[in-house]
Design an enzyme around this catalytic site. Structure first.
Site, PDB file in Angstrom:
ATOM      1  N   GLY A 135       0.850  -1.167   0.000  1.00 38.74           N
ATOM      2  CA  GLY A 135       0.000   0.000   0.000  1.00 38.74           C
ATOM      3  C   GLY A 135       0.892   1.225   0.000  1.00 38.74           C
ATOM      4  CG  ASN A 161       0.049   1.266   5.531  1.00 39.63           C
ATOM      5  OD1 ASN A 161       0.502   1.616   6.622  1.00 39.63           O
ATOM      6  ND2 ASN A 161      -1.181   0.800   5.391  1.00 39.63           N
ATOM      7  CG  HIS A 312      23.140 -39.459  19.483  1.00 41.20           C
ATOM      8  ND1 HIS A 312      22.876 -39.966  20.731  1.00 41.20           N
ATOM      9  CD2 HIS A 312      22.249 -40.022  18.658  1.00 41.20           C
ATOM     10  CE1 HIS A 312      21.873 -40.815  20.655  1.00 41.20           C
ATOM     11  NE2 HIS A 312      21.479 -40.875  19.417  1.00 41.20           N
TER      12      HIS A 312
END
Length: 400
Positions: A135, A161, A312
């Site tokens: 926007g 925006n 491990h």
């Protein structure tokens, strides 16, 4: 001044990480995104109003009645229908000017401070190189908002925006008049257009600091990287004499680092976590509470949620492991494509270019792998799924 924080959404683009928790509670640098948002605005608000929805009870349980001595009120958005609808839920509590922030967007404290200092209604914008995906705000000569155009092909400015605002309580009257958009939601940008059309001024606060909308799994990794860049060395847990810690390493009280471990910061080892013996942890990594990284394991640039276990002889790189994940011995994560292209990941059924050259896997809560499993770059595994020993996983794994 009130701080209205929007935290009602599930965050479906974050699945499987949001299968069992709301997105604002996803951890980055060892703490929920929502708390980082609170940190950004706590100095300018007198009370937080948190809009909850999906698994809202989890948010309330985590935050309680106050944050850093600032009281918190909660309101519920039962049927999410857009940002304006979410803000409307705060109406019974809010009776003076307030700032609005999203519970999953990282910004610097300068932004809410600037919004608080502006007069009346205000919107935050930031300059971007390509505004066409945002926007875009048009600004008048007096510095006030003229219009917002969504994803324009020919942007009028480069000001995007940010999605953070300040409002006087009269905004609720304009939200009442806001109609559903084509998406079926009540958009706060439509409310702003109503304010402008009625002659109300909306200030534009220009901001050029940190701004990260954490909407997809790899953006959670990016948030972790950004936040860990600010941590300082703090070793309070138990560290064996034979361990080697370099740089900004945090070992909390109750954490254990055993002999032969090499940790290169920035790394955070949360309370109850155990590392080693003979493990290598490096590069913007967070090991959550009671996580376990065992013998012969390398973890690089990753997030392990609480109680995740890599016991491990495994490698985990550029990955996110949900709560209670357990990797069998010899499980290996690939985090790089052979063609050197950026890694792609499936989000809501669509393949998306993440823009990351290195990205491993995203494992939902309680995923279990057998021994000698190989997981390909960009793979997601649903919460609760199990992977048989020796499998080579090249595609997303569904579960539950």
């Amino acid at each position: 001044m009130y701080g209205v924080v929007l935290a009602a959404g599930q965050g479906t683009r974050m699945q499987p990480l949001t299968d069992r928790r709301p997105k604002p509670l996803l951890p980055a640098a060892g703490r929920p995104l929502l708390e980082h948002v609170f940190d950004a605005c706590v100095d300018v608000v007198d009370e937080f109003v948190v809009v909850v929805g999906y698994r809202g009870e989890d948010v309330i349980e985590r935050l309680g009645e106050s944050y850093r001595d600032t009281p918190i009120s909660y309101v519920e958005q039962r049927d999410p229908a857009g940002t304006a609808h979410a803000i409307e839920q705060a109406r019974p509590v809010v009776d003076e000017r307030f700032v609005v922030l999203n519970g999953d967007v990282l910004v610097d404290p300068d932004l809410p401070a600037a919004l608080a200092a502006a007069e009346g209604h205000a919107i935050a914008t930031t300059p971007v190189s390509d505004p066409r995906s945002y926007g875009v705000a048009s600004v008048g000569d007096d510095g006030s908002l003229e219009a917002i155009v969504e994803k324009p092909s020919d942007p009028p400015t480069n000001l995007a925006n940010v999605g953070c605002y300040a409002f006087d309580p009269e905004v609720f009257e304009y939200i009442d008049d806001t109609e559903r958009s084509e998406r079926g939601e009540y958009e706060i940008t439509d409310t702003l257009e109503l304010l402008l059309s009625d002659g109300r001024d909306v200030s534009v606060v220009e901001y050029d600091g940190r701004w990260l909308d954490v909407g997809r799994p790899w953006e959670l990794l990016r948030a972790n990287e950004l936040l860990l860049a600010d941590v300082e060395r703090d070793v309070r847990g138990t560290v064996a004499e034979g361990a080697r810690l370099e740089g900004a390493v945090v070992v909390e009280d109750g954490a254990t680092v055993r002999d032969g471990v090499h940790i290169e910061g920035p790394v955070v080892v949360k309370a109850g976590a155990e590392v080693g013996p003979n493990a290598y942890v490096r590069g913007a990594t967070t090991l959550g509470p009671d996580a376990r990284v065992g013998h012969g394991v390398e973890v690089k640039n990753s997030i392990l949620f609480a109680e995740a276990t890599v016991p491990h002889l495994s490698y985990v790189g550029d990955s996110v492991l949900g709560r209670d994940v357990n990797l069998g011995a010899g499980t290996k994560v690939a985090n790089l494509r052979h063609d050197d292209a950026s890694v792609r990941m499936t989000v809501k059924g669509e393949r998306v270019d993440t823009g990351r050259r290195k990205l491993g896997v995203v494992l939902g809560d309680a995923v279990k792998t057998g021994i000698n499993v190989s997981l390909n770059a960009g793979v997601k595994v649903a919460s609760g799924a199990g992977i048989e020993p020796g499998e080579v996983v090249l595609r997303d794994v569904e579960g539950e």
